[in-house]
Write an enzyme that holds these catalytic residues in place. Structure first.
Site, short mmCIF file in Angstrom:
data_model
loop_
_atom_site.label_atom_id
_atom_site.label_comp_id
_atom_site.label_asym_id
_atom_site.label_seq_id
_atom_site.Cartn_x
_atom_site.Cartn_y
_atom_site.Cartn_z
N CYS A 135 29.32 16.78 -28.43
CA CYS A 135 29.34 16.56 -26.98
C CYS A 135 28.18 15.66 -26.56
O CYS A 135 27.06 16.14 -26.38
CB CYS A 135 29.28 17.89 -26.24
SG CYS A 135 29.23 17.69 -24.46
N CYS A 138 26.55 16.56 -23.27
CA CYS A 138 25.69 17.76 -23.29
C CYS A 138 24.34 17.42 -23.91
O CYS A 138 23.31 17.89 -23.45
CB CYS A 138 26.31 18.87 -24.13
SG CYS A 138 28.03 19.20 -23.80
N ASP A 139 24.36 16.66 -25.00
CA ASP A 139 23.17 16.52 -25.83
C ASP A 139 22.57 15.12 -25.85
O ASP A 139 21.50 14.92 -26.44
CB ASP A 139 23.51 16.94 -27.27
CG ASP A 139 24.01 18.37 -27.33
OD1 ASP A 139 23.49 19.20 -26.55
OD2 ASP A 139 24.91 18.66 -28.11
#
Ligand code: NDP
Length: 313
Positions: A135, A138-139
């Site tokens: 992701c 997300c990261d």
């Protein structure tokens, strides 16, 4: 005593929330169980440009908040819980939340979506959370001014590569074939981005690094006279190679296809069990689009409503 509901919806992506909006407006008093990723896959994406009604685009998480608010407006009961098992052998169906809380459901709408796939390399486990991610949104933040690789040649891979290019110093796009499967517009954007280097005909063999990812062992033109093994120095390794449907708990109870997607009786959302309907990516190996999922969620609620009327429930 277990609660008995007319309509239980599992999943909180575009399909689940749309099913809830329709079911609630039809007075079915739906209960929606959010599942492990509240808001579904769109909460891990950035800008959504192709959902009608948002001419300027919208951030995925914001759109999911809107859908949730709309479902709540019509009195959907939203449960922040996991479905741990289902028994579809007789109606009302028995659905267990968090291992103990039981709900009996006259109709069930399954919108459990799909989950990102990994390559299956032992190093993906070894460095999970230490440089390996599925992701980018997300990261990606952790890789500002670093070098990363994205694996895959579809729209997701291109989208992730473009997102990461906005943060990172350099992005390798590792593509196993000699072409991108992504849409033309995404191919063009990736091709024009000076930070993205596409490694065509390339596969990942492993990752290395003392504690966190420091690089990847890759091979190009595997099995040909041009076969070449080399390393690339990277700090982050992002998977974007597709998804698998979240259907493990329905195995043996609902008819699934060879890839695990729930089979529906098109054009309806009826599954192999009367009173159970499926909508969204869990039953859609073909389109996998938010708008398509939302549309099928509406159809599932209409199918459930019709079923309840026909069975005078
Ligand atoms: P896709 O199935 O379209 O693409 C998967 C990619 O991963 C392919 O390039 C495939 O390679 C590659 N791949 C699969 N397995 C491996 C492996 N073991 N090793 C290396 N590479 C591998 O999945 P996406 O998630 O990209 O997209 C799913 C659907 O969602 C599509 O319909 C897409 O159009 C849509 N989508 C739309 C977006 C938008 O419109 N904004 C954004 C994101 C997705 P190969 O080509 O060789 O099979």
């Amino acid at each position: 005593m277990a609660q008995t509901v007319k309509c239980l919806i599992i999943g909180s992506g575009p399909a689940g929330y749309t099913a809830a909006i329709y079911a609630a407006r039809a007075n079915l008093s739906p209960v929606l169980v959010q599942g492990p990723v509240p808001g579904g896959q769109l909460t891990t994406t950035t800008e959504v440009e192709n959902f009608p009604g948002y001419p300027q685009g919208i951030q995925g998480p914001e759109m999911m908040n809107d859908l949730r608010a709309q479902a709540l407006r019509f009195n959907t009961e939203i449960r922040e819980a996991l479905v741990t098992s289902v028994d579809l052998s007789k109606r009302p169906f028995t659905v267990t939340l968090n291992g103990s809380d039981i709900i009996m459901a006259e109709t069930l709408i399954v919108c459990t979506g799909a989950t990102a796939k990994y390559l299956g390399l032992p190093d993906e486990q070894k460095y999970n959370g230490m440089g390996v991610s599925a992701c980018a949104t997300c990261d990606g933040f952790f890789y500002r001014n670093r070098t990363v690789a994205v694996v895959g040649g579809g729209d997701t891979a291109c989208e992730e590569a473009l997102y990461l290019a906005g943060l990172a110093k350099k992005v390798y796009l590792i593509v196993r074939k000699d072409y991108l499967r992504a849409s033309k517009v995404m191919q063009k954007r990736v091709g024009e981005n000076p930070k993205i280097e596409i490694l065509f005909n390339t596969n990942t063999e492993g990752l290395f690094g003392e504690e966190v990812v420091e690089g990847a062992h890759v091979v190009s033109h595997l099995g040909t006279p041009r076969e070449d093994h080399f390393d690339i120095a990277i700090d982050g390794f992002f998977l974007a190679i597709g998804h698998k449907p979240n259907t493990a708990m329905f195995d043996g109870q609902l008819e699934l296809d060879a890839d695990g997607y729930i089979k529906v009786k098109a054009p309806s959302t009826c599954t192999s069990v009367e009173g159970v309907f499926a909508a969204g990516d869990v039953a859609d190996p073909r389109y996998r689009q938010a708008i398509v999922a939302a549309g099928s969620g509406a159809r599932a609620a209409l199918d459930a409503e019709r079923f309840l009327v026909e069975h005078t429930l």
